[in-house]
Write an enzyme that holds these catalytic residues in place. Structure first.
Site, PDB file in Angstrom:
ATOM      1  N   LYS A 149       7.293  -8.396  -3.476  1.00  0.00           N
ATOM      2  CA  LYS A 149       6.511  -7.890  -2.538  1.00  0.00           C
ATOM      3  C   LYS A 149       7.477  -6.908  -1.559  1.00  0.00           C
ATOM      4  CE  LYS A 149       4.081  -9.517   1.560  1.00  0.00           C
ATOM      5  NZ  LYS A 149       3.765 -10.743   2.341  1.00  0.00           N
ATOM      6  N   SER A 187      -1.074 -11.342   3.208  1.00  0.00           N
ATOM      7  CA  SER A 187      -0.665  -9.827   3.237  1.00  0.00           C
ATOM      8  C   SER A 187       0.200  -9.694   1.768  1.00  0.00           C
ATOM      9  CB  SER A 187       0.576  -9.739   4.291  1.00  0.00           C
ATOM     10  OG  SER A 187       1.468 -10.942   4.101  1.00  0.00           O
ATOM     11  N   SER A 189       0.141 -15.990   3.711  1.00  0.00           N
ATOM     12  CA  SER A 189       0.163 -14.680   3.139  1.00  0.00           C
ATOM     13  C   SER A 189       0.624 -14.718   1.537  1.00  0.00           C
ATOM     14  CB  SER A 189       1.190 -13.705   3.928  1.00  0.00           C
ATOM     15  OG  SER A 189       0.527 -12.967   4.823  1.00  0.00           O
TER      16      SER A 189
END
Lengths: 483, 92
Positions: A76, A151, A175
């Site tokens: 990420k 996210s 997330s």
């Protein structure tokens, strides 16, 4: 070949039936094939990945072994990678090149991993749909008109679409687990303090945790063995022994107690098909010898409000560092220091980030601190106690991850409160600091549904045992997105 | 509760547009009204939780890092720097 799990790929590499270069090339071929549709990545590190794969092959040829040797992974884009951009999907960090590696990245390198690239996310990890990315939205491989969740939606979509073998994400209020549920992959949020946050761009420091998004629970165990442990560079990482999580894969679940929190099925407006899949998942676990007991988490209905006070308060403080002076974006429009700050931040942050900074600033401001921030911290104590009580009566709690399957792009974009309520079942685990995992347990409207398992502090092993047994008995995790 | 967006924008160092101010005031109204539900709970005598693990201070010896950023001058990351110094607009 790109569809392999870590376990499968490592076996092929060990037996020399496959080279890391071949595997990495297959993964990039897959990226070339589907990335236009999915848009999971912010940037790819193709050349460096192939070098790392060659190095891995040399090490394998020399008889070396390491848990991730030659395995292509994605990160990420809020995990710092030395010499590469780490944008947090924000304009304010768009050109930022990290001067050092996060501790988890150093650990992945030591374990022999190949890094494919950095995945898209909601800006500064604030969002539940990946639509808050400065770069572009990411699409759900199971339905390209659907969000992948957020996210860590780039990481979950990349794993689901086989654009990497596994990925790391971060989880502040769900997330990792919510995008894992939406994309039909396995996602584990470790106990707060289990994994070092050094080199993780901070959103809410008392809640943030890095964790794996994988195709199987067994792969999550492998990654946890690599990334977990005390780090002197993160004073909040816990000095607790790191077990060998792969041993938890061998254990049986017979006699373990499974807590069913009744509130999770009566609060939050759960979709009937999601509820059905989750209830069937629970029955599967019972049929394997787990004993279901009803438990109560009475403050569930207060978790979203508590979370948005605490997370936004911490975010408004953490994000005050973006001032256009030391790194990142700076406005062209300024004639004094204060309006340089104000214009830099106005131009550099997206709408959701500004909303949370304003909310966080308000709850910490003079005259409102006690009524909001202190109140939120007290309710956090009640939520934490709920879990201590419930986990005193069972080994693992089973619950839904999300009230509904992946929603359509744009569907909740104009209503921030509705978007926040999408996280109702996941945020309590962050407030309590406990480990929690999402595993695929069925489908609703043709889209994947996740089953959430939550455990005691530092007992990821029980989640891995239960999750792995579930995946041995079911095939939801092997279903392929129609790409 | 009175939410003063002008004051919050100053505290947060955000130069919001009039449009944003209006929208944020609106949305904050909805969000803060939702948050009010915490007042249903009696929290008298409940200790606030700042951190789940109850950590205490962590100290180390004041020595240079094991692996300093050897070849990297952090000032070079600045969007405006000159001769090894950060450049900022005039303060006075």
């Amino acid at each position: 070949m790109h569809r392999s799990t870590i376990t499968q790929a490592r076996e092929l590499l060990r037996q020399k039936k496959l080279s890391s270069v071949q595997l990495t090339e297959a993964v990039f071929a897959r990226v070339d094939q589907v990335e236009d549709k999915v848009k999971a990545f912010v940037h790819l590190t193709r050349e460096k990945a192939l070098q790392q794969a060659q190095n891995a092959d040399t090490r394998i040829a020399a008889g070396e072994d390491a848990p991730l040797l030659g395995i292509p992974l994605a990160l990420k884009d809020l995990i710092c990678t030395e010499g590469h951009r780490t944008t947090c999907s924000s304009k304010i960090l768009d050109q930022f090149v990290s001067p050092y590696n996060a501790t988890v990245v150093e650990k992945l390198h030591q374990a022999g991993a190949v890094i494919v690239g950095k995945t898209n996310m909601d800006e500064f990890a604030m969002g539940s749909s990946n639509e808050n990315s400065y770069h572009h939205p990411t699409m759900n491989p199971w339905g390209l008109d659907r969000v992948p969740g957020g996210s860590s939606g780039g990481s979950s979509a990349a794993v689901s679409a086989h654009e990497c073998v596994a990925a790391l994400g971060s989880d502040t209020g769900g997330s990792i687990r919510q995008p894992a549920a939406f994309c039909g992959v396995t996602g584990l949020k470790p106990t707060y303090g289990r994994v070092s946050r050094f080199g993780l761009v901070a959103f809410a420091s008392s809640l943030d945790q890095i964790g794996p998004l994988t195709k199987t629970v067994a792969d999550a165990a492998t990654l946890m063995n690599v990334i977990g442990g005390k780090d002197p560079r993160d004073s909040t990482s816990a000095d607790v022994p790191l077990p060998d999580f792969t041993q938890a894969l061998q254990k049986d679940v017979k006699g373990m107690k499974l807590g069913i929190p009744k509130e999770y099925f009566s609060t939050g407006g759960i979709n009937p098909d999601v509820e059905k899949a989750v209830q069937e998942g629970i029955r599967t676990l019972e049929s394997m010898g787990m004993q279901a007991v009803e438990v109560s988490l009475p403050h569930l209905d207060y978790a979203v409000a508590t979370y948005y006070i605490i997370a936004c308060a911490e975010a408004s403080t953490n994000l005050s560092r973006y001032d256009g002076v030391k790194y990142g974006y700076r406005t062209e429009k300024s004639d004094n220091l204060v309006n340089m700050y104000e214009n830099t931040r106005e131009e550099g942050f997206g709408e959701e980030v500004k909303r949370r900074i304003i909310l966080g600033t308000f709850v910490l401001s003079s005259g409102y601190y006690d009524a909001y921030y202190l109140k939120g911290q007290k309710v956090r104590t009640l939520i934490k106690q709920d879990f201590e009580n419930a986990l005193g009566q069972c080994d693992v709690i089973a619950a839904p991850v999300t009230p509904y399957p992946a929603f359509k792009l744009g569907e909740k974009l104009d209503d921030p409160l509705q978007m926040y309520l999408a996280d109702i079942y996941t945020i309590s685990a962050n407030l309590a600091g406990i480990p929690a995992m999402s595993i695929p347990c069925g489908f609703a409207e043709g889209l994947p549904v996740g089953l959430q398992l939550m455990g005691r502090h530092f007992d990821e092993a029980s989640l891995i045992t239960v999750g792995h047994k579930f995946q041995q008995a079911t095939d939801f995790h092997t279903k392929q997105a129609p790409l | 509760m009175s939410f003063d967006i002008e004051h919050m924008a100053v505290l947060a160092r955000l130069k919001l547009t009039p449009d944003e101010k209006e929208r944020l005031t609106d949305q904050m109204g909805t969000i803060l009204a939702y948050i009010e539900k915490l007042n249903e709970l009696n929290t008298d005598g409940v200790e606030p939780t700042a951190h789940v693990l109850g950590l205490s201070n962590v100290f180390r010896d004041d020595e240079p890092a094991e692996k300093p950023l050897a070849d990297h001058n952090p000032i070079s990351d600045s969007p405006a720097h000159n001769k090894g110094h950060y450049e900022v607009p005039k303060i006075l």
